[in-house]
Design an enzyme around this catalytic site. Structure first.
Site, PDB file in Angstrom:
ATOM      1  N   TYR A   1       0.828  -1.193   0.000  1.00 48.05           N
ATOM      2  CA  TYR A   1       0.000   0.000   0.000  1.00 48.05           C
ATOM      3  C   TYR A   1       0.871   1.255   0.000  1.00 48.05           C
ATOM      4  O   TYR A   1       1.630   1.504   0.932  1.00 48.05           O
ATOM      5  CB  TYR A   1      -0.936   0.030   1.208  1.00 48.05           C
ATOM      6  CG  TYR A   1      -1.957  -1.086   1.251  1.00 48.05           C
ATOM      7  CD1 TYR A   1      -2.274  -1.812   0.097  1.00 48.05           C
ATOM      8  CD2 TYR A   1      -2.611  -1.416   2.430  1.00 48.05           C
ATOM      9  CE1 TYR A   1      -3.202  -2.828   0.137  1.00 48.05           C
ATOM     10  CE2 TYR A   1      -3.552  -2.433   2.471  1.00 48.05           C
ATOM     11  CZ  TYR A   1      -3.843  -3.141   1.314  1.00 48.05           C
ATOM     12  OH  TYR A   1      -4.768  -4.155   1.356  1.00 48.05           O
TER      13      TYR A   1
ATOM     14  N   HIS B   1      -0.610 -11.997   1.004  1.00 49.57           N
ATOM     15  CA  HIS B   1      -1.583 -11.095   0.394  1.00 49.57           C
ATOM     16  C   HIS B   1      -2.355 -11.693  -0.776  1.00 49.57           C
ATOM     17  O   HIS B   1      -3.539 -11.409  -0.960  1.00 49.57           O
ATOM     18  CB  HIS B   1      -0.864  -9.821  -0.058  1.00 49.57           C
ATOM     19  CG  HIS B   1      -1.752  -8.639  -0.193  1.00 49.57           C
ATOM     20  ND1 HIS B   1      -1.286  -7.343  -0.146  1.00 49.57           N
ATOM     21  CD2 HIS B   1      -3.092  -8.514  -0.370  1.00 49.57           C
ATOM     22  CE1 HIS B   1      -2.281  -6.497  -0.281  1.00 49.57           C
ATOM     23  NE2 HIS B   1      -3.392  -7.185  -0.430  1.00 49.57           N
TER      24      HIS B   1
END
Length: 339
Positions: free
Chosen positions: A99, A168
């Site tokens: 991110y 992820h």
């Protein structure tokens, strides 16, 4: 998660919201890896696994919602976020190294460094496995990379441990034993409290879970009234049968649920609006309640930095859907059939 299950009070509600920082002011945030489908917005409500421990699942109403307020992190606004979240029982925050190219972890770490008390009051979740090389995105879940990523995240976050570490994305080149060795060692070293995955199909989830001797506590997956991938793959059945609570990203389809030009969403919302009017609540609260109704004990992730949206999501805890209403929403988009 055991640590969440341990906080549950028998017979009562338990609210824990995940904050998935995206370093954006508004709700609509597309991610590099297609975390939201192309062109969609990020309204995922990280409702951290509702106490992913099996103990919590057996008790009566222990629901934890993951709310991820997206915000632009500046000193005053970040401190206000912590305070507003904590006052609402929102104490679990989720981020990832990808991110903002690690910027989100860095900014969170700066907040922890400025006020050490913050870290002691929250539960921290991060993710690894997605990387970029010259703008090209790829996955790396090998032993050395998982270990290195955790160390780097801890350094950026100015903390000595993650409460939960997630792989992820499902990696088509995953070596289950290699990834499992890294996660197991990190847990033994006290650098992570629990381990889980995100966006895994049943085969990869079961493969990795077997390699870690059943220690995976969640699979963070997409589910909303127009997305049923993990129902159709059997993942939801596997999680329900195993007592493993999924975290649900994009429960509002990245904001598309309210796009009248989207035929699937418009069809679903026609039914959802009728049910919302009957219960006298906001339609988005009905969607959260619908997700939480499922026996898998799903934990929705909601992304917004607006307190009114946070409060709307919290109200979903008090909604009691009729059993048939769940099915009405399930088939409302026309994608699913009741056979």
């Amino acid at each position: 998660y055991q640590y969440l299950a341990g906080w549950s009070q028998s017979g009562g509600y338990m609210i824990r919201f995940i904050n998935e920082f995206a370093y954006e002011k508004e709700l609509d945030v597309p991610y590099f890896d297609g975390y939201y489908s192309a062109g969609s917005a990020g309204s995922c409500m990280p409702d951290l696994n509702q106490g992913c421990g099996r103990t919590a699942r057996k008790s009566s109403r222990k629901l934890k919602r993951v709310l991820q307020p997206f915000l632009e992190m500046h000193t005053e606004s970040e401190n206000a976020l912590w305070g507003n979240a904590e006052s609402r029982g929102v104490t679990t925050f989720d981020t990832a190294e990808i991110y903002g190219d690690a910027l989100c972890e860095t900014l969170m770490g700066q907040a922890f460094e400025q006020d050490r008390a913050i870290r002691n009051k929250i539960q921290l979740v991060s993710k690894t496995g997605i990387f970029k090389e010259g703008g090209f995105g790829y996955y790396d879940t090998r032993y050395d990379r998982v270990k290195q990523s955790c160390e780097e995240s801890l350094k950026r976050l100015h903390t000595d441990h993650l409460d939960l570490d997630l792989i992820h994305r499902e990696d088509p080149c995953i070596d289950f034993e290699s990834t499992a060795k890294a996660l197991t060692e990190l847990k033994k070293e006290g650098k992570i409290g629990e381990m889980g995955v995100s966006n895994f199909d049943p085969h990869k989830f079961n493969g990795l879970n077997k390699a870690v001797n059943g220690q995976l506590v969640t699979n963070q997956i997409e589910w909303n009234p127009v997305c049923f991938e993990h129902f159709n793959s059997g993942m939801m059945d596997d999680l329900t049968a195993s007592g493993i609570h999924p975290m649900i990203w994009s429960p509002l389809a990245g904001g598309r649920m309210f796009d009248a030009s989207d035929s699937l969403c418009a069809a679903a919302m026609k039914t959802i609006n009728i049910i919302a009017e009957k219960h006298d609540v906001d339609p988005s609260a009905i969607i959260y309640a619908w997700i939480m109704y499922h026996p898998a004990g799903a934990v929705p992730i909601s992304g917004s930095n607006r307190l009114d949206r946070l409060d709307t999501a919290i109200k979903a805890l008090d909604i009691r859907l009729e059993h048939y209403e769940w099915y009405e929403i399930y088939k409302a988009s026309g994608q699913q059939a009741i056979r």
